[in-house]
Scaffold this motif. Structure first.
Motif, PDB file in Angstrom:
ATOM      1  N   ASN A 377     -30.921  19.788 -23.081  1.00 12.19           N
ATOM      2  CA  ASN A 377     -31.935  19.645 -22.033  1.00 12.19           C
ATOM      3  C   ASN A 377     -32.494  18.226 -21.935  1.00 12.19           C
ATOM      4  OD1 ASN A 377     -32.502  22.511 -20.949  1.00 12.19           O
ATOM      5  ND2 ASN A 377     -32.492  22.782 -23.171  1.00 12.19           N
ATOM      6  N   SER A 379     -32.008  14.051 -21.170  1.00  8.85           N
ATOM      7  CA  SER A 379     -31.199  13.093 -20.428  1.00  8.85           C
ATOM      8  C   SER A 379     -30.590  12.090 -21.403  1.00  8.85           C
ATOM      9  CB  SER A 379     -32.065  12.352 -19.408  1.00  8.85           C
ATOM     10  OG  SER A 379     -33.038  11.550 -20.084  1.00  8.85           O
ATOM     11  N   THR A 380     -29.605  11.365 -20.924  1.00  8.04           N
ATOM     12  CA  THR A 380     -28.995  10.315 -21.756  1.00  8.04           C
ATOM     13  C   THR A 380     -30.052   9.316 -22.198  1.00  8.04           C
ATOM     14  OG1 THR A 380     -26.897  10.547 -20.578  1.00  8.04           O
ATOM     15  CG2 THR A 380     -27.247   8.501 -21.829  1.00  8.04           C
ATOM     16  N   GLU A 381     -30.973   9.006 -21.307  1.00  5.66           N
ATOM     17  CA  GLU A 381     -32.044   8.061 -21.624  1.00  5.66           C
ATOM     18  C   GLU A 381     -32.931   8.607 -22.743  1.00  5.66           C
ATOM     19  OE1 GLU A 381     -35.849   5.838 -19.440  1.00  5.66           O
ATOM     20  OE2 GLU A 381     -34.446   7.057 -18.272  1.00  5.66           O
ATOM     21  N   GLN A 382     -33.254   9.894 -22.687  1.00  8.41           N
ATOM     22  CA  GLN A 382     -34.099  10.509 -23.723  1.00  8.41           C
ATOM     23  C   GLN A 382     -33.382  10.561 -25.075  1.00  8.41           C
ATOM     24  OE1 GLN A 382     -34.914  14.179 -21.523  1.00  8.41           O
ATOM     25  NE2 GLN A 382     -37.124  13.685 -21.561  1.00  8.41           N
TER      26      GLN A 382
END
Length: 538
Positions: A377, A379-382
């Motif tokens: 759940n 994102s790649t950024e997270q």
């Protein structure tokens, strides 16, 4: 006087012992004859004096100071009272100072008559009186007493005993003879001076470096890396970043984030830099964070499988910690344990051996978390943000690895911080870590700690309404809260369940997992749950 200093000193010289009867009586009579002590102070004097194991001049001088302090303040000087007691010099007129100086000289002469002060110290304090260093008697007596404490604490006998201990545990080897010579020549003025003769240690004085971070950060790191050759590095870089978690509208915290390359790996470490107060438009004085900056090197040592760990050594004097000077020392676990006993001249920082998780192991654990869908759940950024958080901080256990990623583990204090609607806040946070599978609506919870003994939490899940009464016990959470939320998850047949993780304190950590994830994590010991004890050197 620095409380840590006096506590260490008192370990050496306090604790009850048999009084040296006749000698004590004779010396006590001298104090009375020379009017350094009044008859009605004798009981108080003996009360302090009898605590000393070494009933010598130090015991007499300190007990005299205590009696004088009580005469003025009404109670003895202690850790408790001294925190609110100052010995500030006050301005006197020329005539007032002359009168005080005469009184102090007479007191000093009386101490000499009682054989409580050696000739060298007598001349030293005579000179200080001439220089108008004391504006009242209690300050003078305090200086004499604590000067005697310092001299006794830093006596040749005590220093040599500690030097022998350092040699026995392998902290001092090749420079042992030099250390003994330095002690004999009175060159060990402060406990930190021992580090000049220790095998793997340095003393950092930040006054010797420029003020700009770009000019002092890398040189201090390079000096630290010289302690152990394997700590050499390249590609040093840093940035200054706002600490969003610690900052609020009233104050902004800024951190250094240092990166360097060693052994082909990139290492990072976050440490504090300075703070900013918006209301005053004022920055604090920034500088090296002596408690944290060196931990980047412990990550390297862990990866190397080294038995050593770097520790901070504080520099203290009578006024407390000296902020601009500190030591860094490499020690084995056994050496650290010995030096953290109370009868030592310096104490290595605690907790530096807590983490022995290598960077390779951290990468494998993150991969395991990803494999079982914990990051599905995010994102790649997270995910990248979480990896950066792991890299920049000291990681003690696997729970901390997962906590570095957003919306995975919710931490809260069981002594509630929010006293308006704490249970409403908690279930909203539980909803976040379940990625809205646990999705309560119409949440309400009025909480009045002063007027009520109970509070009601209400919310809906789908068409089902829930209402639960919790007891108010000051600001402590009702222990039935967590069980209630778990029962709601079961009743609504959610895909997962909330689990309580181990913290070792009054705080709590909660994670939401499917049964399959929970079983896999438990079987492979990827997290430590509340019913488990953490493994040593996990």
């Amino acid at each position: 006087m620095n409380q840590r200093f006096i506590k260490i000193f008192l370990f050496f010289i306090l604790l009850s012992n048999f009084a040296k009867g006749q000698t004590q009586n004779t010396s006590l009579q001298k104090l009375l004859d020379n009017k350094l002590l009044e008859q009605n102070q004798v009981a108080d004097f003996k009360k302090n004096f009898d605590k000393f194991k070494t009933q010598d001049n130090v015991a007499y001088l300190y007990s005299l100071f205590q009696c004088e302090f009580k005469k003025i303040a009404g109670f003895f000087y202690s850790d408790f009272s001294s925190s609110n007691t100052t010995f500030d010099t006050i301005e006197l007129s020329v005539e007032q100072q002359k009168k005080v100086n005469q009184e102090l000289n007479e007191y000093l002469v009386d101490l000499k008559k009682c054989e409580l002060i050696p000739e060298k110290k007598f001349e030293y304090f005579q000179q200080k009186i001439k220089e108008n260093n004391f504006s009242y008697k209690l300050l003078f007596i305090k200086e004499i007493a604590f000067e005697a404490i310092t001299d006794d604490y830093m006596s040749v006998k005590n220093l040599k005993e500690f030097a022998e201990k350092l040699k026995n545990i392998g902290v001092v080897n090749t420079k042992y003879k030099d250390l003994i010579t330095a002690i004999d020549n009175e060159k060990i003025k402060k406990p930190i001076d021992f580090l000049l003769y220790c095998e793997k240690s340095i003393i950092i004085d930040t006054k010797n470096y420029p003020n700009e971070p770009s000019k002092y950060l890398e040189p201090i790191h390079k000096e630290t890396a010289q302690i152990i050759p394997e700590l050499s590095f390249t590609n040093f870089d840093f940035k200054i970043a706002l600490d969003n978690e610690a900052s609020d509208n009233d104050i902004k915290f800024y951190n250094f984030i240092v990166s360097l390359t060693s052994g082909g790996k990139i290492y990072k470490q976050k440490s504090s830099y300075r703070l900013y107060t918006p209301s005053e438009d004022k920055y604090s004085t920034g500088g090296i964070d002596s408690q944290n900056y060196y931990k980047i090197f412990n990550k390297i040592l862990t990866d190397l499988g080294s038995p050593y760990c770097l520790h901070e050594i504080e520099v203290n004097d009578r006024n407390g910690k000296i902020e601009n000077v500190f030591g860094i020392m490499a020690l084995t676990k056994e050496q650290t344990k010995t030096l953290q006993e109370i009868d030592t001249y310096f104490i290595p920082s605690f907790g530096d051996f807590d983490s022995k998780i290598t960077s390779d192991k951290i990468e494998k654990i993150i991969a395991e978390f990803s494999k079982i869908g914990l990051f599905d759940n995010l994102s790649t950024e997270q995910i990248n943000e979480g990896k950066e958080n792991v890299a920049e901080n000291k990681i003690i256990n696997y729970n901390e690895i997962l906590s570095a990623f957003p919306n995975q583990i919710y931490w809260y204090d069981t002594e509630l911080g929010n006293l308006d609607d704490p249970y409403a806040e908690l279930i909203k946070e539980f909803s976040k870590i379940s990625h809205n599978e646990f999705n309560p609506t119409n949440i309400s919870n009025s909480f009045n700690i002063e007027k009520s003994k109970k509070t009601t939490l209400k919310f809906k899940i789908g068409n089902k309404s829930y209402s639960k009464i919790f007891k108010i016990s000051n600001d402590w959470i009702d222990e039935s809260f967590f069980g209630f939320i778990k029962s709601v998850a079961v009743e609504n047949k959610l895909k997962g369940q909330f689990y309580d993780l181990y913290t070792g304190g009054q705080d709590a950590q909660v994670i939401y997992l499917t049964k399959k994830q929970y079983d896999y994590i438990r079987a492979n010991k990827l997290l430590t749950f509340s019913d488990e004890e953490p493994e040593e050197d996990e």
